[in-house]
Design an enzyme around this catalytic site. Structure first.
Site, PDB file in Angstrom:
ATOM      1  N   SER A  35       4.778   1.919   8.077  1.00  0.00           N
ATOM      2  CA  SER A  35       4.403   0.786   7.223  1.00  0.00           C
ATOM      3  C   SER A  35       5.578   0.337   6.360  1.00  0.00           C
ATOM      4  CB  SER A  35       3.243   1.187   6.319  1.00  0.00           C
ATOM      5  OG  SER A  35       2.102   1.465   7.071  1.00  0.00           O
TER       6      SER A  35
ATOM      7  N   ASP B  57       0.003  -7.809   1.905  1.00  0.00           N
ATOM      8  CA  ASP B  57       0.291  -6.384   1.708  1.00  0.00           C
ATOM      9  C   ASP B  57       1.800  -6.139   1.596  1.00  0.00           C
ATOM     10  OD1 ASP B  57      -0.183  -3.653   1.398  1.00  0.00           O
ATOM     11  OD2 ASP B  57      -0.155  -3.286   3.568  1.00  0.00           O
TER      12      ASP B  57
ATOM     13  N   HIS C 103       0.810  -1.219   0.000  1.00  0.00           N
ATOM     14  CA  HIS C 103       0.000   0.000   0.000  1.00  0.00           C
ATOM     15  C   HIS C 103       0.850   1.278   0.000  1.00  0.00           C
ATOM     16  CE1 HIS C 103       0.415  -0.189   4.521  1.00  0.00           C
ATOM     17  NE2 HIS C 103       0.492   1.136   4.348  1.00  0.00           N
TER      18      HIS C 103
END
Length: 322
Positions: free
Chosen positions: A274, A195, A165
């Protein structure tokens, strides 16, 4: 008129031996009255002759002996004085040991496990930026940051793991290494169910080092961990906590994706973390930070973060399992 020759009748020389011959033999080995042979001429010359004196020690010889004796006595006296002046050996007590430990703690800088972990991982942490074009009326398009995240080098040839993402939809991907070098990067692999994205940097530092990966086998709740990355683009930043749980399930806020077998941790993580590494206190990567729990939809940390185990992350890069 010549007189006839006379012969000795002595039984010592036997009958028929001329007296002259007997006398010669006797002179070669004369006997004492008790029958013991007297010394021969050669033997006699070894003994002091009559009238000669026996050699006696000279005064210089006596002087050398005297000085040697005095030297030995002086050495013995010096050693005796030396040992008598030494302080007696004292037995160590618990009070002495406690004082030594306290002194060491006051004068020695002890590095925390967190500092060692941070130093070990930092050369492998990168800032990942997704760039896109924004159209301007006058001068055309302009590249701007669309997303900021973190990545970790897992192969020293510039192979980087991050979250999908972070780079999804970016027209250009830029990575910034720990030494400040910036490089464009390309996506070489994806694992949407976790992800994850694999990047290849186009340029790399000469001394680039890859992170050490550790299997999650044996991990348990309560073990200390650290999250390293660029929260809100600020960093590199480190936050520490513990593993809160294993094999957790997380559904994205939009409800579009369900992820399982995640590591739950409580080290502070925010947008920008992230794709960054979750590490042990030895600086070994056990997971890739991928999400935080957001019940209030404010995108701020409330104490629950999730990471994809490194086994799954490594598989995305085509690396063999542990």
């Amino acid at each position: 008129m010549r007189r006839p020759a006379l012969y000795s009748r002595s039984s010592s020389f036997g009958q028929g031996m001329p007296e002259a011959a007997a006398h010669a033999t006797a002179s070669q080995n004369p006997l004492h009255d008790d029958g013991v042979p007297e010394p021969t001429q050669a033997q006699a010359t070894d003994a002091p002759q009559s009238g000669q004196s026996v050699p006696t020690p000279t005064p210089a010889h006596h002087l050398r002996l005297l000085w040697a004796t005095v030297g030995l006595l002086a050495l013995a006296l010096a050693l005796s004085l030396f040992f008598s002046m030494q302080p007696p050996v004292r037995q160590l007590t618990q009070k002495d040991i406690d004082a030594a430990v306290a002194h060491t703690l006051q004068t020695t800088v002890l590095h925390s496990p967190g500092l060692k972990a941070y130093d070990a991982i930092m050369p492998s942490v990168v800032r990942v930026t997704g760039l896109g074009k924004v159209m301007r009326d006058r001068d055309g398009g302009e590249s701007v940051e669309r997303s900021v995240g973190t990545g970790v080098v897992i192969v020293d040839k510039g192979v980087i793991l991050t979250n999908l993402h972070v780079v999804r939809g970016a027209q250009t991907i830029k990575v910034t290494f720990a030494d400040g070098l910036e490089s464009a990067a390309s996506i070489t692999g994806v694992q949407p169910e976790n992800d994850l994205a694999v990047l290849q940097a186009h340029k790399i530092p000469d001394d680039l080092s890859a992170a050490t990966l550790r299997s999650t086998d044996g991990l348990a709740p309560g073990e200390q961990v650290m999250a390293v990355g660029y929260p809100f683009g600020i960093g590199p930043s480190a936050s520490s906590g513990v593993i809160s749980g294993l094999e957790r399930t997380f559904r994205s806020p939009e409800g579009k994706q369900l992820m399982s077998n995640l590591i739950q941790f409580d080290a502070a993580a925010n947008p920008g973390n992230s794709g960054g590494p979750l590490i042990t206190m030895e600086g070994e990567v056990i997971g890739i930070v991928t999400a935080i729990y957001n019940p209030n939809q404010q995108k701020s940390f409330v104490g629950i973060g999730f990471a994809v185990p490194i086994e799954s992350a490594a598989a995305a890069a085509g690396m063999p399992p542990f």
